[in-house]
Design a protein around this motif. Structure first.
Motif, PDB file in Angstrom:
ATOM      1  N   ILE A   3      42.052 -68.765 -58.793  1.00 12.75           N
ATOM      2  CA  ILE A   3      40.930 -68.415 -59.671  1.00 12.75           C
ATOM      3  C   ILE A   3      40.171 -67.229 -59.073  1.00 12.75           C
ATOM      4  O   ILE A   3      40.208 -66.985 -57.874  1.00 12.75           O
ATOM      5  N   THR A   4      39.454 -66.529 -59.922  1.00 14.33           N
ATOM      6  CA  THR A   4      38.661 -65.377 -59.493  1.00 14.33           C
ATOM      7  C   THR A   4      37.270 -65.838 -59.056  1.00 14.33           C
ATOM      8  O   THR A   4      36.866 -66.984 -59.315  1.00 14.33           O
ATOM      9  N   ALA A   5      36.537 -64.945 -58.421  1.00 19.09           N
ATOM     10  CA  ALA A   5      35.162 -65.267 -58.009  1.00 19.09           C
ATOM     11  C   ALA A   5      34.276 -65.632 -59.213  1.00 19.09           C
ATOM     12  O   ALA A   5      33.519 -66.605 -59.135  1.00 19.09           O
ATOM     13  N   ALA A  50      39.083 -63.518 -49.883  1.00 16.49           N
ATOM     14  CA  ALA A  50      38.059 -62.816 -49.114  1.00 16.49           C
ATOM     15  C   ALA A  50      36.748 -62.666 -49.887  1.00 16.49           C
ATOM     16  O   ALA A  50      35.670 -62.684 -49.289  1.00 16.49           O
ATOM     17  N   ILE A  51      36.812 -62.541 -51.194  1.00 12.07           N
ATOM     18  CA  ILE A  51      35.602 -62.365 -52.000  1.00 12.07           C
ATOM     19  C   ILE A  51      34.834 -63.673 -52.118  1.00 12.07           C
ATOM     20  O   ILE A  51      33.659 -63.761 -51.784  1.00 12.07           O
ATOM     21  N   ASP A  90      43.467 -65.899 -42.571  1.00 15.30           N
ATOM     22  CA  ASP A  90      43.638 -64.452 -42.427  1.00 15.30           C
ATOM     23  C   ASP A  90      42.577 -63.655 -43.179  1.00 15.30           C
ATOM     24  O   ASP A  90      42.160 -62.595 -42.727  1.00 15.30           O
ATOM     25  N   ASN A  91      42.137 -64.134 -44.345  1.00 13.92           N
ATOM     26  CA  ASN A  91      41.173 -63.382 -45.156  1.00 13.92           C
ATOM     27  C   ASN A  91      39.724 -63.781 -44.914  1.00 13.92           C
ATOM     28  O   ASN A  91      38.833 -63.275 -45.583  1.00 13.92           O
ATOM     29  N   ALA A  92      39.490 -64.675 -44.000  1.00 13.21           N
ATOM     30  CA  ALA A  92      38.117 -65.105 -43.710  1.00 13.21           C
ATOM     31  C   ALA A  92      37.536 -64.226 -42.603  1.00 13.21           C
ATOM     32  O   ALA A  92      38.212 -63.908 -41.627  1.00 13.21           O
ATOM     33  N   SER A  93      36.284 -63.859 -42.762  1.00 10.25           N
ATOM     34  CA  SER A  93      35.622 -63.042 -41.747  1.00 10.25           C
ATOM     35  C   SER A  93      35.253 -63.905 -40.541  1.00 10.25           C
ATOM     36  O   SER A  93      35.172 -65.132 -40.652  1.00 10.25           O
TER      37      SER A  93
END
Length: 118
Positions: A3-5, A50-51, A90-93
């Motif tokens: 799903i998108t943000a 990531a978003i 991997d995509n987490a800050s």
């Protein structure tokens, strides 16, 4: 991505200025209406986007408040917990990672004997 943000948190219709909650924000609001004796676990299963994961930083820090694009700030219910079940981060800050407790399960220790049959 499943799903998108906007699907996750909500979206603003610019032509009407109407806000529509997303899946997570709808569930988040519902946790505040629960009885004190009821508990809920929100389980986010799948790849880390990531978003949308960055949008959860205010939930994961000491504020424990979901901040939406429409300006709503929804506090976390004391009866609610969140679990992320992901393959990798991997995509987490680093900021997101530092706000979570981590449990690593190696694929070599997971087998069908550990999973009860229903």
């Amino acid at each position: 991505k499943a799903i998108t943000a906007p699907q996750m948190f909500g979206r603003l219709d610019v032509s009407t200025n109407d806000w529509t909650d997303g899946i997570f924000s709808t569930l988040w609001r519902k946790t505040l209406k629960m009885k004190k004796s009821e508990y809920v676990w929100l389980i986010l299963d799948g790849p880390v986007d990531a978003i949308w994961i960055e949008n959860l930083n205010s939930v994961l820090d000491d504020n424990k408040t979901l901040t939406l694009a429409n300006g709503d700030r929804i506090p976390m219910s004391p009866n609610a917990k969140i679990i992320f079940e992901v393959h990798n981060i991997d995509n987490a800050s680093p900021a997101t990672v530092s706000r979570n407790g981590m449990v690593f399960m190696s694929a070599s220790v997971l087998n069908s004997a550990l999973i009860p049959l229903l």
